[in-house]
Motif scaffolding. Structure first.
Motif, PDB file in Angstrom:
ATOM      1  N   ILE A  98       0.838  -1.206   0.000  1.00 19.21           N
ATOM      2  CA  ILE A  98       0.000   0.000   0.000  1.00 19.21           C
ATOM      3  C   ILE A  98       0.870   1.251   0.000  1.00 19.21           C
ATOM      4  CG2 ILE A  98      -1.671   1.354   1.343  1.00 19.21           C
ATOM      5  CD1 ILE A  98      -2.869  -1.264   2.316  1.00 19.21           C
ATOM      6  N   LYS A  99       1.951   1.217   0.768  1.00 23.66           N
ATOM      7  CA  LYS A  99       2.849   2.371   0.863  1.00 23.66           C
ATOM      8  C   LYS A  99       3.341   2.804  -0.509  1.00 23.66           C
ATOM      9  CE  LYS A  99       7.264   3.821   2.869  1.00 23.66           C
ATOM     10  NZ  LYS A  99       8.251   3.585   3.944  1.00 23.66           N
ATOM     11  N   TYR A 100       3.773   1.835  -1.303  1.00 22.95           N
ATOM     12  CA  TYR A 100       4.366   2.174  -2.591  1.00 22.95           C
ATOM     13  C   TYR A 100       3.343   2.328  -3.722  1.00 22.95           C
ATOM     14  CZ  TYR A 100       8.903   1.388  -0.458  1.00 22.95           C
ATOM     15  OH  TYR A 100      10.001   1.486   0.349  1.00 22.95           O
ATOM     16  N   CYS A 101       2.160   1.777  -3.542  1.00 25.09           N
ATOM     17  CA  CYS A 101       1.109   1.916  -4.558  1.00 25.09           C
ATOM     18  C   CYS A 101       0.164   3.090  -4.273  1.00 25.09           C
ATOM     19  CB  CYS A 101       0.288   0.628  -4.644  1.00 25.09           C
ATOM     20  SG  CYS A 101       1.222  -0.803  -5.207  1.00 25.09           S
ATOM     21  N   SER A 102       0.199   3.604  -3.047  1.00 25.29           N
ATOM     22  CA  SER A 102      -0.763   4.638  -2.648  1.00 25.29           C
ATOM     23  C   SER A 102      -0.705   5.920  -3.478  1.00 25.29           C
ATOM     24  CB  SER A 102      -0.584   4.965  -1.152  1.00 25.29           C
ATOM     25  OG  SER A 102       0.727   5.416  -0.882  1.00 25.29           O
ATOM     26  N   PRO A 103       0.477   6.421  -3.901  1.00 27.01           N
ATOM     27  CA  PRO A 103       0.462   7.629  -4.736  1.00 27.01           C
ATOM     28  C   PRO A 103      -0.329   7.439  -6.032  1.00 27.01           C
ATOM     29  CG  PRO A 103       2.641   7.308  -3.831  1.00 27.01           C
ATOM     30  CD  PRO A 103       1.860   6.069  -3.519  1.00 27.01           C
ATOM     31  N   ALA A 104      -0.194   6.267  -6.660  1.00 26.87           N
ATOM     32  CA  ALA A 104      -0.943   5.996  -7.886  1.00 26.87           C
ATOM     33  C   ALA A 104      -2.439   5.905  -7.593  1.00 26.87           C
ATOM     34  CB  ALA A 104      -0.452   4.705  -8.533  1.00 26.87           C
ATOM     35  N   ILE A 105      -2.798   5.261  -6.489  1.00 31.33           N
ATOM     36  CA  ILE A 105      -4.209   5.134  -6.107  1.00 31.33           C
ATOM     37  C   ILE A 105      -4.812   6.516  -5.847  1.00 31.33           C
ATOM     38  CG2 ILE A 105      -5.799   4.242  -4.353  1.00 31.33           C
ATOM     39  CD1 ILE A 105      -3.814   1.935  -3.913  1.00 31.33           C
ATOM     40  N   LEU A 106      -4.081   7.348  -5.117  1.00 30.13           N
ATOM     41  CA  LEU A 106      -4.592   8.667  -4.758  1.00 30.13           C
ATOM     42  C   LEU A 106      -4.684   9.581  -5.980  1.00 30.13           C
ATOM     43  CD1 LEU A 106      -5.510  10.247  -2.232  1.00 30.13           C
ATOM     44  CD2 LEU A 106      -3.227  11.232  -2.151  1.00 30.13           C
ATOM     45  N   THR A 107      -3.677   9.557  -6.839  1.00 30.29           N
ATOM     46  CA  THR A 107      -3.702  10.401  -8.032  1.00 30.29           C
ATOM     47  C   THR A 107      -4.860  10.019  -8.944  1.00 30.29           C
ATOM     48  OG1 THR A 107      -1.295  10.672  -7.959  1.00 30.29           O
ATOM     49  CG2 THR A 107      -2.379  11.148 -10.043  1.00 30.29           C
ATOM     50  N   LEU A 108      -5.062   8.721  -9.141  1.00 30.81           N
ATOM     51  CA  LEU A 108      -6.163   8.254  -9.977  1.00 30.81           C
ATOM     52  C   LEU A 108      -7.507   8.612  -9.353  1.00 30.81           C
ATOM     53  CD1 LEU A 108      -6.886   6.689 -12.550  1.00 30.81           C
ATOM     54  CD2 LEU A 108      -6.904   4.592 -11.183  1.00 30.81           C
ATOM     55  N   SER A 109      -7.617   8.467  -8.036  1.00 28.67           N
ATOM     56  CA  SER A 109      -8.865   8.806  -7.337  1.00 28.67           C
ATOM     57  C   SER A 109      -9.160  10.291  -7.441  1.00 28.67           C
ATOM     58  CB  SER A 109      -8.772   8.400  -5.866  1.00 28.67           C
ATOM     59  OG  SER A 109      -8.584   7.013  -5.727  1.00 28.67           O
ATOM     60  N   SER A 110      -8.132  11.124  -7.264  1.00 28.66           N
ATOM     61  CA  SER A 110      -8.309  12.571  -7.360  1.00 28.66           C
ATOM     62  C   SER A 110      -8.764  12.966  -8.762  1.00 28.66           C
ATOM     63  CB  SER A 110      -6.996  13.286  -7.011  1.00 28.66           C
ATOM     64  OG  SER A 110      -7.136  14.685  -7.125  1.00 28.66           O
ATOM     65  N   TRP A 111      -8.123  12.385  -9.762  1.00 27.35           N
ATOM     66  CA  TRP A 111      -8.498  12.679 -11.155  1.00 27.35           C
ATOM     67  C   TRP A 111      -9.945  12.259 -11.419  1.00 27.35           C
ATOM     68  CZ3 TRP A 111      -9.478   9.069 -15.219  1.00 27.35           C
ATOM     69  CH2 TRP A 111      -9.606   9.643 -16.488  1.00 27.35           C
ATOM     70  N   PHE A 112     -10.338  11.078 -10.922  1.00 23.57           N
ATOM     71  CA  PHE A 112     -11.707  10.600 -11.122  1.00 23.57           C
ATOM     72  C   PHE A 112     -12.715  11.497 -10.399  1.00 23.57           C
ATOM     73  CE2 PHE A 112     -15.283   8.029  -9.524  1.00 23.57           C
ATOM     74  CZ  PHE A 112     -15.856   7.651 -10.739  1.00 23.57           C
ATOM     75  N   PHE A 113     -12.440  11.835  -9.135  1.00 25.31           N
ATOM     76  CA  PHE A 113     -13.353  12.676  -8.367  1.00 25.31           C
ATOM     77  C   PHE A 113     -13.504  14.059  -8.987  1.00 25.31           C
ATOM     78  CE2 PHE A 113     -12.439  10.227  -4.175  1.00 25.31           C
ATOM     79  CZ  PHE A 113     -13.275   9.220  -4.606  1.00 25.31           C
ATOM     80  N   CYS A 114     -12.440  14.550  -9.627  1.00 24.05           N
ATOM     81  CA  CYS A 114     -12.513  15.869 -10.264  1.00 24.05           C
ATOM     82  C   CYS A 114     -13.324  15.835 -11.556  1.00 24.05           C
ATOM     83  CB  CYS A 114     -11.109  16.400 -10.554  1.00 24.05           C
ATOM     84  SG  CYS A 114     -10.245  17.014  -9.091  1.00 24.05           S
ATOM     85  N   LEU A 115     -13.627  14.649 -12.054  1.00 25.19           N
ATOM     86  CA  LEU A 115     -14.439  14.521 -13.263  1.00 25.19           C
ATOM     87  C   LEU A 115     -15.918  14.274 -12.953  1.00 25.19           C
ATOM     88  CD1 LEU A 115     -12.129  12.333 -15.542  1.00 25.19           C
ATOM     89  CD2 LEU A 115     -12.516  14.796 -15.676  1.00 25.19           C
ATOM     90  N   VAL A 116     -16.206  13.951 -11.696  1.00 18.76           N
ATOM     91  CA  VAL A 116     -17.595  13.668 -11.299  1.00 18.76           C
ATOM     92  C   VAL A 116     -18.318  14.974 -10.985  1.00 18.76           C
ATOM     93  CG1 VAL A 116     -19.057  12.523  -9.598  1.00 18.76           C
ATOM     94  CG2 VAL A 116     -16.967  11.418 -10.388  1.00 18.76           C
ATOM     95  N   LYS A 117     -19.521  15.131 -11.506  1.00 15.52           N
ATOM     96  CA  LYS A 117     -20.321  16.340 -11.235  1.00 15.52           C
ATOM     97  C   LYS A 117     -20.848  16.260  -9.795  1.00 15.52           C
ATOM     98  CE  LYS A 117     -21.784  16.998 -16.043  1.00 15.52           C
ATOM     99  NZ  LYS A 117     -20.992  18.211 -16.276  1.00 15.52           N
ATOM    100  N   SER A 118     -20.244  17.019  -8.916  1.00 17.18           N
ATOM    101  CA  SER A 118     -20.606  16.937  -7.498  1.00 17.18           C
ATOM    102  C   SER A 118     -20.578  18.291  -6.795  1.00 17.18           C
ATOM    103  CB  SER A 118     -19.639  15.986  -6.767  1.00 17.18           C
ATOM    104  OG  SER A 118     -18.302  16.448  -6.896  1.00 17.18           O
ATOM    105  N   ILE A 119     -20.225  19.368  -7.532  1.00 19.89           N
ATOM    106  CA  ILE A 119     -20.037  20.678  -6.917  1.00 19.89           C
ATOM    107  C   ILE A 119     -20.846  21.734  -7.664  1.00 19.89           C
ATOM    108  CG2 ILE A 119     -18.324  22.471  -6.382  1.00 19.89           C
ATOM    109  CD1 ILE A 119     -17.917  20.086  -4.666  1.00 19.89           C
ATOM    110  N   ARG A 120     -21.364  22.691  -6.923  1.00 18.17           N
ATOM    111  CA  ARG A 120     -22.053  23.821  -7.554  1.00 18.17           C
ATOM    112  C   ARG A 120     -21.777  25.083  -6.748  1.00 18.17           C
ATOM    113  NH1 ARG A 120     -27.289  22.539  -8.831  1.00 18.17           N
ATOM    114  NH2 ARG A 120     -27.309  20.381  -8.101  1.00 18.17           N
ATOM    115  N   PHE A 121     -21.909  26.231  -7.406  1.00 19.79           N
ATOM    116  CA  PHE A 121     -21.777  27.525  -6.745  1.00 19.79           C
ATOM    117  C   PHE A 121     -23.149  28.053  -6.355  1.00 19.79           C
ATOM    118  CE2 PHE A 121     -17.612  28.130  -9.114  1.00 19.79           C
ATOM    119  CZ  PHE A 121     -16.847  28.081  -7.976  1.00 19.79           C
ATOM    120  N   PHE A 122     -23.181  28.858  -5.298  1.00 17.70           N
ATOM    121  CA  PHE A 122     -24.405  29.518  -4.845  1.00 17.70           C
ATOM    122  C   PHE A 122     -24.041  30.948  -4.479  1.00 17.70           C
ATOM    123  CE2 PHE A 122     -27.242  30.553  -1.163  1.00 17.70           C
ATOM    124  CZ  PHE A 122     -28.393  30.744  -1.911  1.00 17.70           C
ATOM    125  N   ASP A 123     -24.692  31.926  -5.123  1.00 23.04           N
ATOM    126  CA  ASP A 123     -24.328  33.331  -4.900  1.00 23.04           C
ATOM    127  C   ASP A 123     -25.279  34.070  -3.963  1.00 23.04           C
ATOM    128  OD1 ASP A 123     -26.603  33.723  -6.389  1.00 23.04           O
ATOM    129  OD2 ASP A 123     -25.592  34.701  -8.078  1.00 23.04           O
TER     130      ASP A 123
END
Length: 222
Positions: free
Chosen positions: A24-49
């Motif tokens: 896990i120690k050595y694979c975790s950067p790849a897991i986290l980078t892939l997860s971050s990239w995936f989460f940034c592609l999911v529509k989950s955020i909106r602005f409210f003014d």
């Protein structure tokens, strides 16, 4: 003649768990980078003014719009506040891209060599040769925590963009709403867990000769 004592089932399970932590120690950067990239592609955020709730977007959508807005700035038609906003958005959106690029390169390089080295005989010449190549472009272990921290920044982009609008347009009521899940919270929690594993696994990788940064030889009893 005394017989060598065989490890108990409990000890074998313990050793297996310890090796999992090292993996896990050595694979975790790849897991986290892939997860971050995936989460940034999911529509989950909106602005409210304060009046209007804007459409649901992904973090990447927001960054793309910010980049387009910064590039389309026209000094003839736009006012000084827009100029300041465009100037502020350029560096923060560029950092968004470079965080993924650098984290992706570091994590992929680490993952490839982990898959090659960890299952191999730590005493073999080929394993030590692979470690030499690995350390040529990944010289210090501190790059692992860096690779774990970099994917956090992209998930905070909605808050960074919101701050720029607050700073230059004085949009006090503009807020970020997470409608499904919050990528920033999810990735930060994962990063904290993986950073903990990074330190927890130190004695385990020593015990099982699974340190990617250390060369073992036949005289090594560590």
């Amino acid at each position: 003649m005394s017989r060598e004592r065989m490890p108990s089932n409990k000890m074998r399970v313990r050793h297996a768990i310890e090796k999992v932590f090292v993996w896990i120690k050595y694979c975790s950067p790849a897991i986290l980078t892939l997860s971050s990239w995936f989460f940034c592609l999911v529509k989950s955020i909106r602005f409210f003014d304060g009046k209007t709730v804007y459409s649901l977007q992904s973090v990447n959508d927001m960054v793309t719009q910010a980049m387009k807005g910064a590039e389309s700035f026209n000094p003839v038609e736009d006012d000084n506040y827009t100029e300041l906003l465009a100037g502020a958005l350029k560096p923060v959106t560029n950092i968004y891209v470079w965080c993924f690029v650098i984290a992706g390169i570091l994590s992929l390089y680490l993952l490839i060599f982990a898959v090659v080295i960890l299952p191999a005989d730590p005493m073999s010449v080929s394993t030590n040769r692979a470690k030499l190549w690995f350390k040529t472009f990944f010289p210090i272990k501190a790059l692992i925590p860096i690779a774990l921290i970099l994917p956090i920044y992209p998930t905070f982009m909605p808050y960074i963009i919101r701050y720029q609008f607050y700073k230059y347009y004085v949009m006090n009521d503009l807020s970020v709403i997470a409608s499904r899940f919050n990528p920033a919270i999810a990735i930060t929690a994962m990063a904290v867990f993986f950073l903990a594993v990074f330190f927890i696994a130190i004695p385990f990788e020593k015990r099982h000769k699974m340190d990617l940064f250390k060369r073992y030889d036949l005289e090594d009893d560590d």
